[in-house]
Design a protein around this motif. Structure first.
Motif, PDB file in Angstrom:
ATOM      1  N   MET A 455       0.851  -1.185   0.000  1.00  0.00           N
ATOM      2  CA  MET A 455       0.000   0.000   0.000  1.00  0.00           C
ATOM      3  C   MET A 455       0.884   1.232   0.000  1.00  0.00           C
ATOM      4  SD  MET A 455      -3.270  -0.902   2.463  1.00  0.00           S
ATOM      5  CE  MET A 455      -4.042   0.680   2.077  1.00  0.00           C
ATOM      6  N   GLY A 456       0.641   2.123  -0.965  1.00  0.00           N
ATOM      7  CA  GLY A 456       1.391   3.357  -1.049  1.00  0.00           C
ATOM      8  C   GLY A 456       0.780   4.440  -0.179  1.00  0.00           C
ATOM      9  N   ALA A 457       1.498   5.530  -0.023  1.00  0.00           N
ATOM     10  CA  ALA A 457       1.036   6.634   0.815  1.00  0.00           C
ATOM     11  C   ALA A 457      -0.327   7.133   0.351  1.00  0.00           C
ATOM     12  CB  ALA A 457       2.059   7.769   0.778  1.00  0.00           C
ATOM     13  N   GLY A 458      -1.282   7.165   1.273  1.00  0.00           N
ATOM     14  CA  GLY A 458      -2.612   7.661   0.961  1.00  0.00           C
ATOM     15  C   GLY A 458      -3.538   6.684   0.285  1.00  0.00           C
ATOM     16  N   HIS A 459      -3.055   5.495  -0.024  1.00  0.00           N
ATOM     17  CA  HIS A 459      -3.903   4.503  -0.684  1.00  0.00           C
ATOM     18  C   HIS A 459      -5.091   4.127   0.199  1.00  0.00           C
ATOM     19  CE1 HIS A 459      -1.256   2.564  -4.032  1.00  0.00           C
ATOM     20  NE2 HIS A 459      -2.260   3.234  -4.546  1.00  0.00           N
ATOM     21  N   THR A 460      -6.226   3.891  -0.430  1.00  0.00           N
ATOM     22  CA  THR A 460      -7.350   3.263   0.249  1.00  0.00           C
ATOM     23  C   THR A 460      -7.652   1.937  -0.429  1.00  0.00           C
ATOM     24  OG1 THR A 460      -9.006   4.367  -1.146  1.00  0.00           O
ATOM     25  CG2 THR A 460      -8.381   5.464   0.896  1.00  0.00           C
ATOM     26  N   VAL A 461      -8.040   0.957   0.359  1.00  0.00           N
ATOM     27  CA  VAL A 461      -8.455  -0.348  -0.146  1.00  0.00           C
ATOM     28  C   VAL A 461      -9.836  -0.640   0.422  1.00  0.00           C
ATOM     29  CG1 VAL A 461      -8.029  -2.834  -0.129  1.00  0.00           C
ATOM     30  CG2 VAL A 461      -6.118  -1.252  -0.413  1.00  0.00           C
ATOM     31  N   THR A 462     -10.762  -1.011  -0.439  1.00  0.00           N
ATOM     32  CA  THR A 462     -12.126  -1.323  -0.018  1.00  0.00           C
ATOM     33  C   THR A 462     -12.479  -2.736  -0.446  1.00  0.00           C
ATOM     34  OG1 THR A 462     -12.847   0.983  -0.149  1.00  0.00           O
ATOM     35  CG2 THR A 462     -14.558  -0.703  -0.261  1.00  0.00           C
ATOM     36  N   ALA A 463     -13.078  -3.483   0.451  1.00  0.00           N
ATOM     37  CA  ALA A 463     -13.610  -4.810   0.140  1.00  0.00           C
ATOM     38  C   ALA A 463     -15.059  -4.854   0.619  1.00  0.00           C
ATOM     39  CB  ALA A 463     -12.798  -5.902   0.823  1.00  0.00           C
ATOM     40  N   LEU A 464     -15.912  -5.465  -0.188  1.00  0.00           N
ATOM     41  CA  LEU A 464     -17.327  -5.592   0.139  1.00  0.00           C
ATOM     42  C   LEU A 464     -17.695  -7.062   0.253  1.00  0.00           C
ATOM     43  CD1 LEU A 464     -18.870  -2.890  -2.241  1.00  0.00           C
ATOM     44  CD2 LEU A 464     -18.618  -2.737   0.245  1.00  0.00           C
ATOM     45  N   TYR A 465     -18.408  -7.383   1.313  1.00  0.00           N
ATOM     46  CA  TYR A 465     -18.956  -8.726   1.502  1.00  0.00           C
ATOM     47  C   TYR A 465     -20.476  -8.651   1.444  1.00  0.00           C
ATOM     48  CZ  TYR A 465     -14.572 -10.823   3.251  1.00  0.00           C
ATOM     49  OH  TYR A 465     -13.290 -11.307   3.391  1.00  0.00           O
ATOM     50  N   GLU A 466     -21.092  -9.504   0.643  1.00  0.00           N
ATOM     51  CA  GLU A 466     -22.526  -9.726   0.743  1.00  0.00           C
ATOM     52  C   GLU A 466     -22.746 -10.735   1.862  1.00  0.00           C
ATOM     53  OE1 GLU A 466     -24.268  -9.119  -3.801  1.00  0.00           O
ATOM     54  OE2 GLU A 466     -24.158 -11.102  -2.908  1.00  0.00           O
ATOM     55  N   ILE A 467     -23.626 -10.432   2.800  1.00  0.00           N
ATOM     56  CA  ILE A 467     -23.861 -11.354   3.901  1.00  0.00           C
ATOM     57  C   ILE A 467     -25.365 -11.566   4.093  1.00  0.00           C
ATOM     58  CG2 ILE A 467     -21.713 -10.777   5.082  1.00  0.00           C
ATOM     59  CD1 ILE A 467     -23.277  -9.087   7.029  1.00  0.00           C
ATOM     60  N   THR A 468     -25.707 -12.801   4.408  1.00  0.00           N
ATOM     61  CA  THR A 468     -27.073 -13.158   4.779  1.00  0.00           C
ATOM     62  C   THR A 468     -27.092 -13.414   6.272  1.00  0.00           C
ATOM     63  OG1 THR A 468     -27.401 -14.224   2.629  1.00  0.00           O
ATOM     64  CG2 THR A 468     -28.996 -14.725   4.356  1.00  0.00           C
ATOM     65  N   LEU A 469     -27.930 -12.683   6.975  1.00  0.00           N
ATOM     66  CA  LEU A 469     -27.978 -12.803   8.427  1.00  0.00           C
ATOM     67  C   LEU A 469     -28.915 -13.929   8.844  1.00  0.00           C
ATOM     68  CD1 LEU A 469     -28.184  -9.021   9.304  1.00  0.00           C
ATOM     69  CD2 LEU A 469     -26.151 -10.473   9.286  1.00  0.00           C
ATOM     70  N   GLN A 470     -28.673 -14.467  10.009  1.00  0.00           N
ATOM     71  CA  GLN A 470     -29.567 -15.480  10.557  1.00  0.00           C
ATOM     72  C   GLN A 470     -30.978 -14.892  10.647  1.00  0.00           C
ATOM     73  OE1 GLN A 470     -29.028 -18.556  11.120  1.00  0.00           O
ATOM     74  NE2 GLN A 470     -26.806 -18.802  11.302  1.00  0.00           N
ATOM     75  N   GLY A 471     -31.958 -15.666  10.195  1.00  0.00           N
ATOM     76  CA  GLY A 471     -33.333 -15.193  10.175  1.00  0.00           C
ATOM     77  C   GLY A 471     -33.771 -14.667   8.833  1.00  0.00           C
ATOM     78  N   ASP A 472     -32.795 -14.315   7.939  1.00  0.00           N
ATOM     79  CA  ASP A 472     -33.134 -13.891   6.586  1.00  0.00           C
ATOM     80  C   ASP A 472     -33.216 -15.102   5.664  1.00  0.00           C
ATOM     81  OD1 ASP A 472     -33.317 -11.237   7.242  1.00  0.00           O
ATOM     82  OD2 ASP A 472     -31.221 -10.789   6.727  1.00  0.00           O
ATOM     83  N   THR A 473     -33.753 -14.908   4.470  1.00  0.00           N
ATOM     84  CA  THR A 473     -33.903 -16.001   3.508  1.00  0.00           C
ATOM     85  C   THR A 473     -32.542 -16.398   2.951  1.00  0.00           C
ATOM     86  OG1 THR A 473     -36.084 -15.160   2.890  1.00  0.00           O
ATOM     87  CG2 THR A 473     -35.031 -16.741   1.391  1.00  0.00           C
ATOM     88  N   PRO A 474     -32.108 -17.648   3.132  1.00  0.00           N
ATOM     89  CA  PRO A 474     -30.783 -18.059   2.642  1.00  0.00           C
ATOM     90  C   PRO A 474     -30.770 -18.226   1.127  1.00  0.00           C
ATOM     91  CG  PRO A 474     -31.923 -19.937   3.587  1.00  0.00           C
ATOM     92  CD  PRO A 474     -32.797 -18.745   3.853  1.00  0.00           C
ATOM     93  N   ASN A 475     -29.582 -18.211   0.558  1.00  0.00           N
ATOM     94  CA  ASN A 475     -29.426 -18.436  -0.879  1.00  0.00           C
ATOM     95  C   ASN A 475     -29.443 -19.920  -1.227  1.00  0.00           C
ATOM     96  OD1 ASN A 475     -28.718 -15.747  -2.399  1.00  0.00           O
ATOM     97  ND2 ASN A 475     -27.668 -15.635  -0.429  1.00  0.00           N
ATOM     98  N   VAL A 476     -29.084 -20.767  -0.272  1.00  0.00           N
ATOM     99  CA  VAL A 476     -29.068 -22.208  -0.527  1.00  0.00           C
ATOM    100  C   VAL A 476     -29.926 -22.904   0.527  1.00  0.00           C
ATOM    101  CG1 VAL A 476     -26.800 -22.212  -1.631  1.00  0.00           C
ATOM    102  CG2 VAL A 476     -26.956 -22.498   0.839  1.00  0.00           C
ATOM    103  N   ASP A 477     -30.548 -24.018   0.138  1.00  0.00           N
ATOM    104  CA  ASP A 477     -31.384 -24.771   1.070  1.00  0.00           C
ATOM    105  C   ASP A 477     -30.518 -25.513   2.091  1.00  0.00           C
ATOM    106  OD1 ASP A 477     -33.685 -23.993  -0.217  1.00  0.00           O
ATOM    107  OD2 ASP A 477     -33.728 -25.751  -1.533  1.00  0.00           O
ATOM    108  N   PRO A 478     -31.004 -25.675   3.305  1.00  0.00           N
ATOM    109  CA  PRO A 478     -30.259 -26.468   4.293  1.00  0.00           C
ATOM    110  C   PRO A 478     -30.245 -27.940   3.912  1.00  0.00           C
ATOM    111  CG  PRO A 478     -32.427 -25.894   5.142  1.00  0.00           C
ATOM    112  CD  PRO A 478     -32.260 -25.134   3.864  1.00  0.00           C
ATOM    113  N   LEU A 479     -29.228 -28.656   4.341  1.00  0.00           N
ATOM    114  CA  LEU A 479     -29.132 -30.089   4.060  1.00  0.00           C
ATOM    115  C   LEU A 479     -30.189 -30.858   4.849  1.00  0.00           C
ATOM    116  CD1 LEU A 479     -25.257 -30.556   4.086  1.00  0.00           C
ATOM    117  CD2 LEU A 479     -26.757 -30.366   2.095  1.00  0.00           C
ATOM    118  N   ARG A 480     -30.711 -31.878   4.246  1.00  0.00           N
ATOM    119  CA  ARG A 480     -31.811 -32.638   4.849  1.00  0.00           C
ATOM    120  C   ARG A 480     -31.349 -33.507   6.011  1.00  0.00           C
ATOM    121  NH1 ARG A 480     -36.904 -34.390   3.192  1.00  0.00           N
ATOM    122  NH2 ARG A 480     -37.530 -36.471   3.911  1.00  0.00           N
TER     123      ARG A 480
END
Length: 589
Positions: A455-480
């Motif tokens: 990282m050089g002087a003054g650099h900014t680095v941004t990372a974004l995570y998509e997150i599903t919280l407990q209680g929200d609709t999941p993207n994948v079904d739970p295992l049976r």
């Protein structure tokens, strides 16, 4: 502290490995004539280039975010509740639009059509599917990656759009689009602790039942006049393919801007290569601007490429004029593949990596739309613990060689790694957006032998995570058969950690790393709404460019979200214009 910069300019092009002689310094004009022409035609390069408009820091603060059941909406930004309702309605309509029932079979809801692109240079490959990167927190609670401060992908996307073409999907690196822009993050107060951590949590503005975690790293800022002594080696490609106006002529204009940033303590060395390598300047003082401009404007393109001697000479000069406690860097300027005559790209990467271990770093500057090998240049700059840039016009050249000169030249932290641990009691699923070629193993975080980015002087680095919280609709079904459907006991108290943000870095020439941490709580607030809106808009723009199912209305959603920021901000105006260009190249469905 006065600067002592040695600039070694290596002009390099990478087409074949033949060895035709090119007289790079030939010119029918005298040095006095060239200097006079420079005074007349390039006075703008002498001007102090204004810094880009700052992201406003007076935006309305964001309310506390809901983590379990009732996360509050962002407040006072044009009715964000309505914005999310529109998204849910739109996504439902979009899904129904592309579904149909085939009456001749027993299959229902068959996808029969997807939007097509006009003017995309390469045929679409496998559709981008974000679910492929989705992680279940209970299985993989830890995410680790190297930071990325390159911006080459963004500049090339801009050039494609300006030429009326959508960029190839493989060229779009979402993290580089996000990190092109400046964000208002907490800044370190001392060079001894050169990185500050930032975190924000909000509802996803473009995806229902999902949240976004924004992580930001900000490096210690150094003003141009406070830069330490620099020893720069410019390696310039002057082969025949550099003749077009967007290559060598544009490179010259960029170097004019760079030269005007130097002072009497800076040293400049210039190396060119095509059929052979030529040293045109050795340790010229930065205040000898007329001589430097004369050398740059004497460059001619011609012949084919033989770069191995050139890059070796560049590093030899960097070592010859090495400045203790100063900046020592090779700047490679080229239009294409780096076929340097070594045994291959891997050998070149090994070579520049060894030089980086001695604090001689490498930055790669790309020019020209045709034939540029983006992937190779990124690999080389990564190995040299530097940055990869792409220059598509004079404004971009000014941004790199003037406004971003401290961040391009002065490394304040090397081998910068990030690791995030998610709390499965709060976070059901997560996805790191981008950084596909920067991912690391969990154990790599504590292994100081594993290289990462600087990282050089003054650099900014941004990372974004998509997150599903407990209680929200999941993207994948739970295992049976593994009891995944059983609800966890979700903590409801405030100031509970939902994630743990860690970073490691090395100070210059240090062999051991330092660790810094930041707990992310369920009461985490967004510190600057403008930065959030800009980052999420840039992210979604890149994701749309990579998808085969993007519609014009998808770009309208981004434009509506981006409209919450004052359009007088030059960066907002730039992104808005690019979104409009991309939208115009889609067939309407």
């Amino acid at each position: 502290m006065k600067k002592t910069i040695q600039l070694t300019i290596l002009a390099a092009s990478f087409i074949t490995v033949s060895a035709l002689f090119v007289n790079c310094a030939s010119s029918t004009k005298t040095g006095e004539t060239i200097a006079q022409e420079y005074e007349t035609n390039h006075t703008d390069a002498k001007k102090s280039i204004p810094a880009p408009n700052e992201i406003k820091t007076t935006a309305t603060p964001v309310s506390e975010t809901r983590v379990v059941e009732q996360m509050d909406q962002i407040s006072n930004m044009h009715d964000i509740n309505s914005h999310h309702n529109k998204i849910q309605t739109y996504q439902t309509q979009k899904s129904e639009k592309y579904k149909a029932t085939d009456q001749s079979t027993n299959y229902s809801n068959i996808m029969i059509e997807a939007p097509l692109y006009e003017n995309r240079l390469t045929a679409p490959t496998i559709a981008h599917n974000p679910v492929h990167n989705l992680k279940l927190t209970k299985d993989e609670p830890v995410s680790t990656f190297s930071v990325d401060v390159d911006t080459s992908s963004f500049s090339q996307i801009q050039q494609y759009l300006d030429n009326g073409q959508l960029p190839p999907k493989e060229l779009v690196r979402t993290e580089e689009v996000i990190n092109y822009f400046n964000y208002d993050y907490l800044t370190p107060s001392t060079l001894n602790s050169p990185i500050a951590l930032n975190a924000n949590l909000i509802m996803h503005p473009f995806k229902a039942n999902t949240h976004l975690l924004q992580l930001g790293l900000k490096a210690f800022e150094v003003k141009k006049e406070e830069l330490p002594a620099m020893n720069l080696v410019l390696l310039i490609d002057v082969s025949g393919s550099m003749s077009s106006q967007d290559k060598l002529p544009l490179l010259m204009k960029g170097m004019d801007v760079l030269i005007e940033q130097l002072d009497e303590d800076d040293k400049v060395s210039i190396v060119t290569y095509a059929g052979r390598a030529a040293v045109l300047a050795e340790g010229i003082s930065g205040n000898n601007k007329q001589q430097l401009h004369k050398i740059i404007h004497s460059l001619n393109s011609g012949g084919s490429t033989h770069g191995s001697a050139g890059i070796k000479q560049a590093y030899d000069l960097a070592k010859q004029f090495y400045i203790q406690e100063g900046v020592n860097r090779v700047v490679l300027a080229t239009d294409g593949d780096f076929n340097v005559g070594l045994t291959g790209v891997d050998s070149l990467k090994t070579f520049v990596s060894k030089q980086a271990n001695d604090a001689i770093y490498l930055s790669a500057i790309g020019f020209g739309h045709s034939g540029y090998n983006d992937a190779i240049m990124e690999e080389i700059s990564n190995a040299g613990e530097g940055n990869a840039y792409f220059v598509n016009d004079y404004n971009q050249a000014r941004r790199i060689f003037s406004e971003q000169l401290p961040s391009m030249t002065l490394s304040v932290a090397s081998d910068v790694k990030v690791q995030v641990e998610f709390n499965p009691q709060y976070v059901l699923e997560y996805r790191l957006i981008g950084y596909n070629n920067r991912r690391l193993n969990r154990e790599d975080f504590n292994n100081d032998k594993i290289d990462a980015a600087e990282m050089g002087a003054g650099h900014t680095v941004t990372a974004l995570y998509e997150i599903t919280l407990q209680g929200d609709t999941p993207n994948v079904d739970p295992l049976r058969y593994q009891n995944e459907g059983q609800a966890l006991s979700i903590p409801t108290s405030e100031n509970t950690e939902i994630a743990y943000f860690k970073a490691r870095y090395k100070l210059q020439l240090n062999q051991s790393s330092e660790k810094i941490t930041l707990p992310i709580l369920n009461t985490t607030k967004a510190s600057n709404t403008d930065s959030l809106i800009l980052a999420t808009s840039a992210m979604q723009f890149a994701e749309n460019l990579k998808s085969d199912q993007t519609q014009k209305s998808d770009y309208d959603l981004i434009l509506n979200w981006l409209a919450n920021i004052d359009n007088s901000n030059s960066e907002v105006a730039l992104l808005t214009n690019m979104i409009h260009n991309a939208k115009s190249l889609l067939i309407q469905y």
